[in-house]
Design a protein around this motif. Structure first.
Motif, PDB file in Angstrom:
ATOM      1  N   PRO A 103       0.798  -1.239   0.000  1.00 18.88           N
ATOM      2  CA  PRO A 103       0.000   0.000   0.000  1.00 18.88           C
ATOM      3  C   PRO A 103       0.827   1.285   0.000  1.00 18.88           C
ATOM      4  N   LEU A 104       2.133   1.183   0.278  1.00 19.87           N
ATOM      5  CA  LEU A 104       2.960   2.399   0.261  1.00 19.87           C
ATOM      6  C   LEU A 104       3.664   2.590  -1.081  1.00 19.87           C
ATOM      7  N   ASN A 105       3.292   1.745  -2.032  1.00 20.12           N
ATOM      8  CA  ASN A 105       3.837   1.901  -3.383  1.00 20.12           C
ATOM      9  C   ASN A 105       3.394   3.261  -3.942  1.00 20.12           C
ATOM     10  N   PRO A 106       4.322   4.048  -4.530  1.00 20.05           N
ATOM     11  CA  PRO A 106       3.940   5.343  -5.081  1.00 20.05           C
ATOM     12  C   PRO A 106       2.775   5.267  -6.075  1.00 20.05           C
ATOM     13  N   LEU A 151      -0.323   5.121  -4.110  1.00 19.68           N
ATOM     14  CA  LEU A 151      -0.586   6.426  -3.488  1.00 19.68           C
ATOM     15  C   LEU A 151      -0.783   7.537  -4.531  1.00 19.68           C
ATOM     16  N   GLU A 152      -0.775   7.126  -5.805  1.00 17.60           N
ATOM     17  CA  GLU A 152      -1.092   8.046  -6.911  1.00 17.60           C
ATOM     18  C   GLU A 152      -0.128   9.202  -7.087  1.00 17.60           C
ATOM     19  N   PHE A 153       1.190   8.877  -6.993  1.00 16.79           N
ATOM     20  CA  PHE A 153       2.107   9.896  -7.481  1.00 16.79           C
ATOM     21  C   PHE A 153       3.213   9.273  -8.341  1.00 16.79           C
ATOM     22  N   GLY A 154       2.844   8.190  -9.032  1.00 18.71           N
ATOM     23  CA  GLY A 154       3.711   7.629 -10.071  1.00 18.71           C
ATOM     24  C   GLY A 154       4.885   6.841  -9.571  1.00 18.71           C
ATOM     25  N   THR A 155       5.543   6.189 -10.534  1.00 18.15           N
ATOM     26  CA  THR A 155       6.697   5.351 -10.228  1.00 18.15           C
ATOM     27  C   THR A 155       7.951   6.204 -10.178  1.00 18.15           C
ATOM     28  N   PRO A 156       8.799   6.032  -9.142  1.00 19.44           N
ATOM     29  CA  PRO A 156      10.029   6.814  -9.071  1.00 19.44           C
ATOM     30  C   PRO A 156      10.927   6.571 -10.284  1.00 19.44           C
ATOM     31  N   ALA A 157      11.657   7.596 -10.673  1.00 20.14           N
ATOM     32  CA  ALA A 157      12.490   7.533 -11.865  1.00 20.14           C
ATOM     33  C   ALA A 157      13.550   6.449 -11.792  1.00 20.14           C
ATOM     34  N   ASP A 171      15.637  10.313  -6.644  1.00 20.62           N
ATOM     35  CA  ASP A 171      14.508   9.379  -6.640  1.00 20.62           C
ATOM     36  C   ASP A 171      13.224  10.033  -7.151  1.00 20.62           C
ATOM     37  N   THR A 181      11.174  12.738  -9.576  1.00 22.62           N
ATOM     38  CA  THR A 181      11.199  13.624 -10.744  1.00 22.62           C
ATOM     39  C   THR A 181      10.435  14.905 -10.384  1.00 22.62           C
ATOM     40  N   GLN A 219       6.780  14.199 -10.255  1.00 26.23           N
ATOM     41  CA  GLN A 219       6.322  13.506  -9.038  1.00 26.23           C
ATOM     42  C   GLN A 219       6.274  14.461  -7.856  1.00 26.23           C
ATOM     43  N   GLN A 233       3.280  16.360  -8.088  1.00 20.11           N
ATOM     44  CA  GLN A 233       2.112  15.528  -7.760  1.00 20.11           C
ATOM     45  C   GLN A 233       1.962  15.343  -6.246  1.00 20.11           C
ATOM     46  N   HIS A 241       8.999  11.776   0.365  1.00 19.31           N
ATOM     47  CA  HIS A 241       9.109  10.611  -0.508  1.00 19.31           C
ATOM     48  C   HIS A 241      10.187   9.645  -0.006  1.00 19.31           C
ATOM     49  N   ARG A 248       8.169   1.897   3.405  1.00 17.57           N
ATOM     50  CA  ARG A 248       7.702   0.812   2.534  1.00 17.57           C
ATOM     51  C   ARG A 248       8.622  -0.406   2.675  1.00 17.57           C
TER      52      ARG A 248
END
Lengths: 115, 177
Positions: A101-104, A107-113, B30, B32, B35, B38, B134, B141
């Motif tokens: 559930p703490l996956n970005p 949480l709706e702010f995308g996948t980290p770069a 980490d 962008t 992000q 957002q 973040h 996590r």
């Protein structure tokens, strides 16, 4: 003849109050530190923020105890296994802390770069 | 003497700067700019979701922890004691129980670390410091995944204990025949 009273004699009550408050403050700090570090804070559902879930806490555990005394034979071992199986089914019924559930993304702010 | 002290002080300062710089760099790469924007825009909803998770995980910790403790205290320990009091070989069960208790300690400690990190994350102002928020969330996590690994280990040990008792029963039947 007037007796000479020292500064500490005149302020004995104040000193007592200051020392008392000081000791109480130190002991409070120590107990709060122990509360936080021992893990008791994590189990305390009466804290603010946990009130919504505190009523759902199980007041007693659902595990029935097994007697530590008595003889051991085939029947007692089998009866233990039966009881153990029933109880561990309850223990294993919830895959606690699974999922992410703490996956970005969740949480709706995308996948980290960097991932 | 004074020169040696100066060199030590300088080294400590330089190490501090290096660590501080590295930390900022890791946090920054980490995330962008998209992000970051957002996180700032959805700060309130993200924090709400994390708060709800915080509360539900606390409930899970209390209820599951109670059950895991009870299995050891009310089933494993009494059965091991009963075998011992009857002069029967309980080494296999005792070994699993010991591993189980060790894993239970790991579960408790890992949950404390996870909860503390999640609480610290919730205290960060995500509109002002999206990078720190973040970075903290990523750490929380990882710690949560560790708690889940502990739970899986406990479940495995519950099965191992069952296998040990089953093996004991087979041996017992063979010997008593």
């Amino acid at each position: 003849m007037e007796e000479k009273i020292s500064f500490w004699d005149r302020h004995r009550l104040s000193l007592l109050l200051v020392i008392t408050v000081g000791i109480a403050t130190v002991l409070t700090c120590v107990s709060v530190a122990i509360y936080n570090m021992s893990g008791a804070a994590q189990l305390d559902l009466s804290r603010p923020g946990y009130l919504s879930v505190s009523s759902q806490a199980e007041k007693t555990d659902s595990i029935n105890g097994y007697s530590s005394t008595g003889s051991v034979n085939k029947q007692t071992i089998q009866s233990f296994l039966k009881q153990y199986d029933e109880q561990i089914q309850k223990a294993k019924s919830v895959d606690a802390f699974s999922g992410d559930p703490l996956n970005p993304d969740v949480l709706e702010f995308g996948t980290p770069a960097s991932e | 003497m004074r020169r040696a002290l100066s060199i030590i002080s300088l080294s400590v300062l330089m190490t501090g700067f290096l660590f501080a710089f590295t930390d900022v760099k890791v946090g920054a790469e980490d995330l962008t700019p998209d992000q970051s924007a957002q996180i700032k825009a959805n700060c309130v909803s993200i924090k709400n979701s994390v708060s709800q998770l915080h509360a539900s995980d606390a409930l899970l910790r209390v209820n599951r922890g109670q059950t895991y403790e009870a299995v050891a205290g009310k089933l494993m320990d009494p059965f091991n004691s009963r075998l011992a009091s009857n002069q029967l070989d309980n080494r296999a069960m005792t070994a699993v129980t010991s591993d189980y208790r060790t894993s239970l300690d790991a579960f408790r400690n890992d949950y404390i670390a996870y909860e503390q990190k999640l609480s610290a994350t919730l205290r960060i102002d995500c509109t002002a410091k999206p990078n720190s928020f973040h970075a903290s969330l990523v750490e929380a996590r990882e710690l949560r995944a560790k708690v889940h690994a502990d739970v899986l280990r406990l479940h495995q040990l519950l099965d191992d204990y069952h296998s040990s008792v089953s093996d004991f029963l087979l041996n017992y039947e063979r010997v008593s025949q």
